[in-house]
Design a protein around this motif. Structure first.
Motif, PDB file in Angstrom:
ATOM      1  N   ARG A   1      52.357  37.216  49.183  1.00 33.93           N
ATOM      2  CA  ARG A   1      52.734  38.629  49.238  1.00 33.93           C
ATOM      3  C   ARG A   1      52.537  39.204  50.638  1.00 33.93           C
ATOM      4  O   ARG A   1      53.348  40.010  51.121  1.00 33.93           O
TER       5      ARG A   1
ATOM      6  N   ALA B   1      55.326  37.933  52.859  1.00 35.62           N
ATOM      7  CA  ALA B   1      56.578  38.582  52.471  1.00 35.62           C
ATOM      8  C   ALA B   1      56.641  40.000  53.019  1.00 35.62           C
ATOM      9  O   ALA B   1      57.699  40.468  53.461  1.00 35.62           O
ATOM     10  N   ASN B   2      55.523  40.689  52.996  1.00 37.27           N
ATOM     11  CA  ASN B   2      55.463  42.039  53.574  1.00 37.27           C
ATOM     12  C   ASN B   2      55.748  41.993  55.071  1.00 37.27           C
ATOM     13  O   ASN B   2      56.502  42.823  55.601  1.00 37.27           O
TER      14      ASN B   2
ATOM     15  N   ALA C   1      55.281  47.243  50.536  1.00 36.17           N
ATOM     16  CA  ALA C   1      56.202  46.291  49.911  1.00 36.17           C
ATOM     17  C   ALA C   1      55.432  45.081  49.409  1.00 36.17           C
ATOM     18  O   ALA C   1      54.432  44.673  50.005  1.00 36.17           O
ATOM     19  N   HIS C   2      55.881  44.502  48.307  1.00 34.99           N
ATOM     20  CA  HIS C   2      55.287  43.299  47.726  1.00 34.99           C
ATOM     21  C   HIS C   2      53.820  43.519  47.340  1.00 34.99           C
ATOM     22  O   HIS C   2      52.995  42.617  47.466  1.00 34.99           O
ATOM     23  N   GLU C   3      53.495  44.752  46.911  1.00 30.53           N
ATOM     24  CA  GLU C   3      52.136  45.136  46.507  1.00 30.53           C
ATOM     25  C   GLU C   3      51.145  45.104  47.665  1.00 30.53           C
ATOM     26  O   GLU C   3      49.933  45.055  47.462  1.00 30.53           O
TER      27      GLU C   3
ATOM     28  N   ASP D   1      60.160  52.807  52.190  1.00 33.68           N
ATOM     29  CA  ASP D   1      58.955  52.018  51.961  1.00 33.68           C
ATOM     30  C   ASP D   1      57.923  52.174  53.070  1.00 33.68           C
ATOM     31  O   ASP D   1      56.879  51.517  53.030  1.00 33.68           O
TER      32      ASP D   1
ATOM     33  N   HIS E   1      59.388  41.407  55.633  1.00 31.89           N
ATOM     34  CA  HIS E   1      60.110  42.617  55.247  1.00 31.89           C
ATOM     35  C   HIS E   1      60.101  43.627  56.397  1.00 31.89           C
ATOM     36  O   HIS E   1      61.134  44.209  56.738  1.00 31.89           O
TER      37      HIS E   1
END
Length: 269
Positions: free
Chosen positions: A24, A27-28, A198-200, A177, A31
């Motif tokens: 996660r 991924a953030n 984003a992505h928690e 976001d 992003h």
């Protein structure tokens, strides 16, 4: 826990970090960086973005998915990013051996950036801001320009690029976001941070304090505000890439090193 070096100099997750959490976090990170792609933002092999600004932080490769495609991916990056300086980020989401492969293709190592994370489920830490300082959320307009001017000066970005950076910031497709925070003292923006939700994960980027205001609690006030913003929006984790100057501050706020990014400058010829 500190990160554990792998054979190629990349970093595996530290003992206390789950694979899902690290996934996660990366991924953030992807992003956020891909959102700079005002001219080009393409997911594939490699994931890469191009703002068109003549500053390497704003153009680059975020991830290589397969080491089998490294030569083709380098050729793609060189073609798509021709004419602008750019960086290639190699993190725990890239295949083992990527750093060595890039060096063999002419990329130049610029060093490593610790990747730090912490849970947002803990009791919130707060630090008293300097007298008169307030941290406020930034929208469009003059405050956005002030925020860009402050972090650009700290990053060594040419003032001639200010209009372009403001334009790209204002036009990011993921602005819903993003929370931009400015530390304001005597009506002047003296510190900045940008938080990607984003992505928690509350990904904390562009933490900069104007040189004349460093070591006065501004960074602590910004970090407190960034963690609070993440909690208020329901994020599970906070994460950031730490500078040598900022790492002791973040450890004080409960961040731990979970991995690292190796940074390379892309060959232009």
């Amino acid at each position: 826990m500190t990160a554990i070096p792998t054979a190629d100099g990349a970093q595996a997750p530290s003992e206390g970090v789950g694979t899902g959490d690290l996934g996660r976090v990366t991924a953030n990170f992807r992003h956020y960086l891909m959102g700079w792609g005002a001219e080009l933002s393409e997911w594939g092999d490699p994931d890469h973005y191009r703002s068109g600004l003549a500053q390497p932080q704003f153009n680059g490769v975020v991830r290589l998915r397969s080491l089998d495609a490294v030569e083709e991916s380098m050729a793609t990056a060189r073609a798509r990013l021709a004419g602008v300086p750019w960086w290639w980020w190699v993190g725990p989401d890239s295949p083992e051996g990527t750093a060595d492969a890039l060096t063999g293709l002419g990329a130049v190592s610029l060093g490593a950036v610790p990747l730090m994370s912490r849970s947002l489920a803990d009791v919130e830490e707060t630090e008293e801001p300097p007298p008169g300082l307030r941290v406020e959320e930034v929208g469009e307009g003059d405050r956005l320009r002030d925020l860009v001017r402050t972090y650009s000066a700290s990053m060594g970005v040419s003032p001639s690029l200010e209009d372009g950076v403001v334009r790209v910031e204002a036009g990011r497709p993921d602005n819903a976001d993003i929370v931009r925070l400015a530390a304001v003292l005597d009506g002047r923006v003296v510190g900045t941070t940008v938080v990607m939700m984003a992505h928690e994960v509350a990904g904390i980027f562009l933490v900069h304090v104007a040189e004349a205001y460093r070591r006065r609690g501004v960074g602590g006030a910004l970090t407190t505000a960034a963690l609070r913003a993440g909690r208020e929006r329901g994020m599970r984790l906070a994460a950031l890439g730490a500078s040598a100057m900022g790492e002791p501050l973040y450890r004080r706020f409960g961040f731990e090193t979970v991995s690292e990014y190796h940074l390379f400058s892309g060959p232009t010829a």
